[in-house]
Design an enzyme around this catalytic site. Structure first.
Site, PDB file in Angstrom:
ATOM      1  N   GLY A 113     -45.272 -29.912  -9.928  1.00  0.00           N
ATOM      2  CA  GLY A 113     -45.771 -30.966 -10.806  1.00  0.00           C
ATOM      3  C   GLY A 113     -45.376 -30.618 -12.213  1.00  0.00           C
ATOM      4  O   GLY A 113     -45.037 -29.463 -12.502  1.00  0.00           O
ATOM      5  N   CYS A 149     -43.970 -23.886  -7.025  1.00  0.00           N
ATOM      6  CA  CYS A 149     -43.845 -24.135  -8.464  1.00  0.00           C
ATOM      7  C   CYS A 149     -45.227 -24.359  -9.110  1.00  0.00           C
ATOM      8  O   CYS A 149     -46.015 -23.431  -9.144  1.00  0.00           O
ATOM      9  CB  CYS A 149     -42.880 -25.298  -8.693  1.00  0.00           C
ATOM     10  SG  CYS A 149     -42.293 -25.360 -10.385  1.00  0.00           S
ATOM     11  N   TYR A 150     -45.531 -25.560  -9.563  1.00  0.00           N
ATOM     12  CA  TYR A 150     -46.877 -25.778 -10.120  1.00  0.00           C
ATOM     13  C   TYR A 150     -47.936 -25.392  -9.091  1.00  0.00           C
ATOM     14  O   TYR A 150     -48.982 -24.835  -9.438  1.00  0.00           O
ATOM     15  CB  TYR A 150     -47.053 -27.245 -10.526  1.00  0.00           C
ATOM     16  CG  TYR A 150     -48.455 -27.562 -11.039  1.00  0.00           C
ATOM     17  CD1 TYR A 150     -48.809 -27.297 -12.352  1.00  0.00           C
ATOM     18  CD2 TYR A 150     -49.416 -28.097 -10.185  1.00  0.00           C
ATOM     19  CE1 TYR A 150     -50.089 -27.560 -12.812  1.00  0.00           C
ATOM     20  CE2 TYR A 150     -50.705 -28.369 -10.628  1.00  0.00           C
ATOM     21  CZ  TYR A 150     -51.036 -28.098 -11.946  1.00  0.00           C
ATOM     22  OH  TYR A 150     -52.307 -28.350 -12.388  1.00  0.00           O
ATOM     23  N   HIS A 193     -38.057 -23.478  -5.555  1.00  0.00           N
ATOM     24  CA  HIS A 193     -38.199 -24.645  -4.666  1.00  0.00           C
ATOM     25  C   HIS A 193     -37.465 -24.437  -3.342  1.00  0.00           C
ATOM     26  O   HIS A 193     -36.265 -24.686  -3.255  1.00  0.00           O
ATOM     27  CB  HIS A 193     -37.652 -25.895  -5.369  1.00  0.00           C
ATOM     28  CG  HIS A 193     -38.518 -26.355  -6.488  1.00  0.00           C
ATOM     29  ND1 HIS A 193     -39.550 -27.248  -6.322  1.00  0.00           N
ATOM     30  CD2 HIS A 193     -38.531 -26.010  -7.801  1.00  0.00           C
ATOM     31  CE1 HIS A 193     -40.154 -27.450  -7.465  1.00  0.00           C
ATOM     32  NE2 HIS A 193     -39.556 -26.703  -8.397  1.00  0.00           N
ATOM     33  N   GLU A 203     -37.561 -26.295  -0.843  1.00  0.00           N
ATOM     34  CA  GLU A 203     -37.236 -27.581  -0.209  1.00  0.00           C
ATOM     35  C   GLU A 203     -35.876 -28.133  -0.646  1.00  0.00           C
ATOM     36  O   GLU A 203     -35.352 -29.033  -0.005  1.00  0.00           O
ATOM     37  CB  GLU A 203     -38.344 -28.610  -0.495  1.00  0.00           C
ATOM     38  CG  GLU A 203     -38.437 -29.133  -1.929  1.00  0.00           C
ATOM     39  CD  GLU A 203     -39.191 -28.206  -2.880  1.00  0.00           C
ATOM     40  OE1 GLU A 203     -39.353 -27.013  -2.571  1.00  0.00           O
ATOM     41  OE2 GLU A 203     -39.614 -28.688  -3.952  1.00  0.00           O
ATOM     42  N   ASP A 208     -32.653 -50.829   6.928  1.00  0.00           N
ATOM     43  CA  ASP A 208     -34.079 -50.605   6.699  1.00  0.00           C
ATOM     44  C   ASP A 208     -34.935 -51.773   7.195  1.00  0.00           C
ATOM     45  O   ASP A 208     -35.911 -51.577   7.925  1.00  0.00           O
ATOM     46  CB  ASP A 208     -34.349 -50.371   5.204  1.00  0.00           C
ATOM     47  CG  ASP A 208     -33.495 -49.233   4.657  1.00  0.00           C
ATOM     48  OD1 ASP A 208     -33.022 -48.426   5.474  1.00  0.00           O
ATOM     49  OD2 ASP A 208     -33.300 -49.169   3.438  1.00  0.00           O
ATOM     50  N   LYS A 231     -33.488 -41.948   4.614  1.00  0.00           N
ATOM     51  CA  LYS A 231     -32.523 -42.801   5.314  1.00  0.00           C
ATOM     52  C   LYS A 231     -32.146 -42.268   6.698  1.00  0.00           C
ATOM     53  O   LYS A 231     -32.105 -43.022   7.666  1.00  0.00           O
ATOM     54  CB  LYS A 231     -31.264 -42.918   4.453  1.00  0.00           C
ATOM     55  CG  LYS A 231     -30.354 -44.031   4.873  1.00  0.00           C
ATOM     56  CD  LYS A 231     -30.867 -45.324   4.306  1.00  0.00           C
ATOM     57  CE  LYS A 231     -29.984 -46.500   4.543  1.00  0.00           C
ATOM     58  NZ  LYS A 231     -30.491 -47.670   3.820  1.00  0.00           N
TER      59      LYS A 231
END
Ligand code: XMP
Length: 510
Positions: A53, A80-81, A168, A170, A226, A366
């Protein structure tokens, strides 16, 4: 079902984290930190990930959570945060790194004996983006990673299964990020990893069947991936309570309208209203050359068409949309609830008074949407369809739009697409199409002089469409496309290939 909670403290990577968890076949849900009580967390989840964040933990306005969460008996990974918040809640010290903020790829040294770092080399590259950092881990925690500037790049309290990383895991730039998440899920949370996309479909079907019992739902079908997946999923859940409206504005690619109709009406047996509105759209566009004006006219005419159809359909309770997660980020993150009471469809009808919106793909990326589509039995060529802009060929016909020009472009575009597919390049090029320029040029055919249109071919490779590179299509493929277009499409006398990347150009010409 085992679930991981991604507790969102305002980071930009919340859904990316969830998706990375799902890649390990563990279901993950994102919830804003202020929308879920500790009791619910304890009852529902196997482990928690605190997201990053933009805030600083000492800022009174920064997002916090009840510190009792650290003793709830659930494994937690703070990122992180989230790492700083964990340290703060447990009594550690956080500092603002005036000279030691780190951005980008940074070398990190880890303790491979930690269950979080099992299988990692001692040093590797991680992705950092921070000002604050944990300067002293809380009592009971030990430092398990460092960087040149960060004395505590990761910490853990193994007894309580609490872990924090300043970097991070991710994002793909963190070389062993995937392994770190895998370690958290399987070594620390003891997940089984038996979730898959079919479970997502089943859960969604059960949920919408329950929540939308007796309701009528309208789905605006564009024929894109989509909205198609959303429509088929909703149809599986609520059958004939779903009505799909497909507006053919006459600016679709060759055979596209018929393909959409045949898939949805015949293969899936859905309630489909196809509105053939070519004349309406073309007459509104007559004489218009300015790109933004074209888009506007098309957007407005869509609303008018929906108004007219809405009157015929009678009361519809919900609007179903194929919003996917990247769209959510683009339009600003809102409440992550699935059925919202307000709607803002960027052009769809306010005139139809919906109770709410259903967005079954709101949390998916996606490729997850495509996987869902395939599992639902949607044909591959629809699932892997390249993106096509809402205004359709209107933004690929430079200058005034006429039916004759649209037909010319449709033919040229179909040939180019066919040649790309024949060369086996259709999955590796993100988007490829023809543009009808307003430049005419002199040619010679037989002994006669011609003065026909110039078609530009455009093909790009990209991951996210924010930036794109022009595709290095083999010359032979370009040659075949060029030769066929000039031979088979009357009124085209020249073909060019666009070798501009984005930026500075955009993908579309208008
Ligand atoms: P640009 O041209 O902005 O395109 O580089 C990036 C991606 O967005 C698509 N695009 C649109 N999609 N409505 C849409 O639904 C639009 O008005 C629109 N304009 C561009 C484009 O095809 C590419 O994939």
């Amino acid at each position: 079902m085992e679930k991981i909670l991604v507790l969102d403290f305002g980071g930009q990577y919340d859904q990316l984290i969830a998706r990375r968890v799902r890649e390990h076949h563990v279901y993950a849900e994102v919830k804003p930190y202020n929308k879920i009580a500790l009791e619910e967390i304890k009852a529902e989840y196997r482990g928690i990930i605190f997201t990053g964040g933009p805030n600083s933990v000492y800022d009174p306005a920064s997002p916090h959570y009840d510190p009792a969460i650290l003793s709830a008996g659930l494994p937690i990974l703070g990122i992180c945060y989230g790492d700083q918040l964990m340290a703060y809640m447990a009594g550690g010290e956080i500092r603002n790194a005036e000279n030691s903020s780190e951005y980008g790829k940074i070398e990190v040294t880890v303790n491979p004996a930690s269950p979080l770092f099992e299988g990692l080399p001692e040093t590797s590259v991680c992705w950092m983006s921070h000002n604050d950092f944990v300067s002293a881990p809380p009592a009971g925690f030990e430092t398990i990673a460092t960087t040149a500037k960060c004395p505590c790049a990761a910490m853990s309290d193994e007894g309580r299964s609490l872990y924090g990383v300043q970097f991070h895991p991710e994002v793909t730039h963190t070389a062993y990020g995937k392994r770190i998440l895998q370690n958290f899920l399987f070594n620390i949370c003891r997940c089984a990893g038996d979730w898959n996309m079919e479970d997502f479909i089943e859960q969604s079907v059960a949920k919408y069947r329950r929540e939308l019992a007796g309701k009528r739902v309208l789905c605006a079908l564009s024929g894109g991936v989509d909205s198609s997946v959303a429509a088929v999923l909703m149809h599986k859940a609520i059958g004939d309570q779903l009505v799909c409206v497909f507006v053919d504005h006459g600016l679709l690619r060759k055979n596209e309208g018929d393909m959409v109709e045949s898939v949805f009406r015949h293969r899936f047996n859905m309630n489909l209203v196809r509105v053939n509105a070519e004349d309406r759209f073309l007459s509104k566009l007559a004489g218009v050359t300015e790109p933004e004006r074209k888009r506007k006219i098309i957007g407005e005419e869509f609303i008018r068409v929906f108004e007219d159809e809405g009157k015929k359909l009678g009361k519809m309770d919900y609007l179903a949309q194929g919003t996917i997660y990247p769209d959510v980020i683009e339009s600003g993150k809102g409440d992550a609830s699935v059925i919202k009471s307000h709607h803002n469809v960027g052009g769809l009808p306010d005139v139809i008074d919906f109770e709410g919106i259903v967005e079954p793909l709101r949390d998916l990326f996606k490729d997850e949407v495509r996987a869902t589509g395939l599992k639902l039995g949607i044909p591959e060529d629809l699932v892997y369809r390249q993106p096509f802009p809402g205004p359709g060929l209107a933004v690929r016909i430079i200058g005034e739009i006429t039916k004759e020009k649209a037909d010319t472009l449709r033919e040229a575009d179909a040939i180019f697409r066919e040649e790309i597919a024949n060369a086996g390049l259709d999955r590796s090029i993100a988007q490829y199409f023809a543009v009808l320029t307003d430049t005419r040029s002199v040619g010679v055919m037989g002994d006669a002089r011609t003065y026909g249109y110039t078609v530009a071919l455009r093909a790009v490779t990209t991951d996210d469409f924010m930036t794109a590179d022009w595709a290095r299509i083999p010359f032979e493929v370009l040659e075949r496309a060029s030769s066929r277009i000039t031979n088979e499409v009357r009124s085209v006398s020249r073909v060019t290939y666009d070798i501009t990347s984005k930026p500075p150009a955009t993908v579309e010409w208008e």
